[in-house]
Design an enzyme around this catalytic site. Sequence first.
Site, mmCIF file in Angstrom:
data_model
loop_
_atom_site.group_PDB
_atom_site.id
_atom_site.type_symbol
_atom_site.label_atom_id
_atom_site.label_comp_id
_atom_site.label_asym_id
_atom_site.label_seq_id
_atom_site.Cartn_x
_atom_site.Cartn_y
_atom_site.Cartn_z
ATOM 1 N N HIS A 83 44.479 42.058 48.978
ATOM 2 C CA HIS A 83 42.797 42.114 48.162
ATOM 3 C C HIS A 83 41.528 41.134 48.284
ATOM 4 O O HIS A 83 41.908 39.680 47.677
ATOM 5 C CB HIS A 83 43.099 41.821 46.767
ATOM 6 C CG HIS A 83 42.634 42.182 45.487
ATOM 7 N ND1 HIS A 83 42.422 43.692 45.329
ATOM 8 C CD2 HIS A 83 42.588 41.467 44.737
ATOM 9 C CE1 HIS A 83 41.459 43.505 44.068
ATOM 10 N NE2 HIS A 83 41.554 41.931 43.883
ATOM 11 N N SER A 126 35.908 43.421 43.342
ATOM 12 C CA SER A 126 37.728 44.073 42.008
ATOM 13 C C SER A 126 36.750 44.103 40.719
ATOM 14 O O SER A 126 36.247 45.238 40.904
ATOM 15 C CB SER A 126 38.462 42.686 42.420
ATOM 16 O OG SER A 126 39.960 43.097 41.083
ATOM 17 N N ASP A 128 45.962 46.266 49.897
ATOM 18 C CA ASP A 128 45.693 45.599 48.727
ATOM 19 C C ASP A 128 46.824 45.884 47.769
ATOM 20 O O ASP A 128 47.376 47.393 47.165
ATOM 21 C CB ASP A 128 44.141 46.154 48.465
ATOM 22 C CG ASP A 128 43.632 45.713 47.610
ATOM 23 O OD1 ASP A 128 44.808 44.963 45.928
ATOM 24 O OD2 ASP A 128 42.807 45.553 46.917
#
Length: 242
Positions: A219, A136, A187
Site C-alpha cells: 500500500h 487510497s 496491497d
Amino acid sequence: MTARRVIGYASTSSCHHKVPPMLTALSGPSRPPLSGGKPNRLVILLHGLGADGNDLIGLGQYWAPLLPDAEFVSPNAPFPCDMAPYGYQWFSAQDQSPAARLAGVRAAAPILDGFIDQALAERGLDDGRAALVGFSQGTMMALFVGLRRAQPAAGILGFSGRLLAPELLAEELRARPRTLLVHGTEDPLVDYRELGRAEAALKAAGVAVETLTCPGVAHAIDEAGLRQGGRFLKEVLGAASS
C-alpha cells in the site's frame, strides 16, 4: 519516495463509533510553481485515511520539474480520523459495507467539490487546468467527485484505491477526464483486484482510462508509479490551453 502507509482498511479497531466533528473548511500545505510565477495549472493531492496533507505534498517536489507552472495543494480531509488519535479521514472505514462507504463518500463529496471550486476561482483557472491525484481513500474521493463535476478536470491520477459504486456511473456520471490508476499487487489494505474492476467500469462508462500494475508493491507509491504519474500529469495538463 513512497507514500506513508495509511491506517484503515485492514484494521480491527476498538475505537468508538461516534461520528467525528467536521472541520469548518479544508486547508493544508501547498507548493507554489517552480517557475516562481503565477500558477496556470493546479494539482490537488488527496491523502489517505489517517494521514494529512503533508503526506502527499512531497509529490510536488518530485513532479514540479515536469510542471514548472503548476501549484500543488494538499488539503487535510474534513474529519478527524475515528480510528486513531491523529490524522484525518474523508469518511469512516469502521463499517466496510458498500452502503456505508457510499454514504460516507456522498457526505464528503460536496466538501471536496466546494474546495475545488474555490481553489480554481482563487487562481483564475478552470477545471481543464486542474488534475486530481489521490492515494487510497483519496483516490476514492477523486474518482467519485471528478466523474460528477459539471466540467471535466484535465485528469485523475489514483494510487492504491477503488472505484466506489460503479453501478451508479450510468446515471450519475457527468464528466470523463482522462484517468490513470496505479496499484501494487501486494496491497494488504485495498485489494489489487480493485484495479481491474475500476478499469472495466470506467471503460464501460466511456472514460479514457489506463492502468499500471506494480509487482510486489504494497500500500504505497513506488518509483514506477511516480514516473508514470508524472508522465500522465505532464500529458494531461500540458494539453490544456495556455
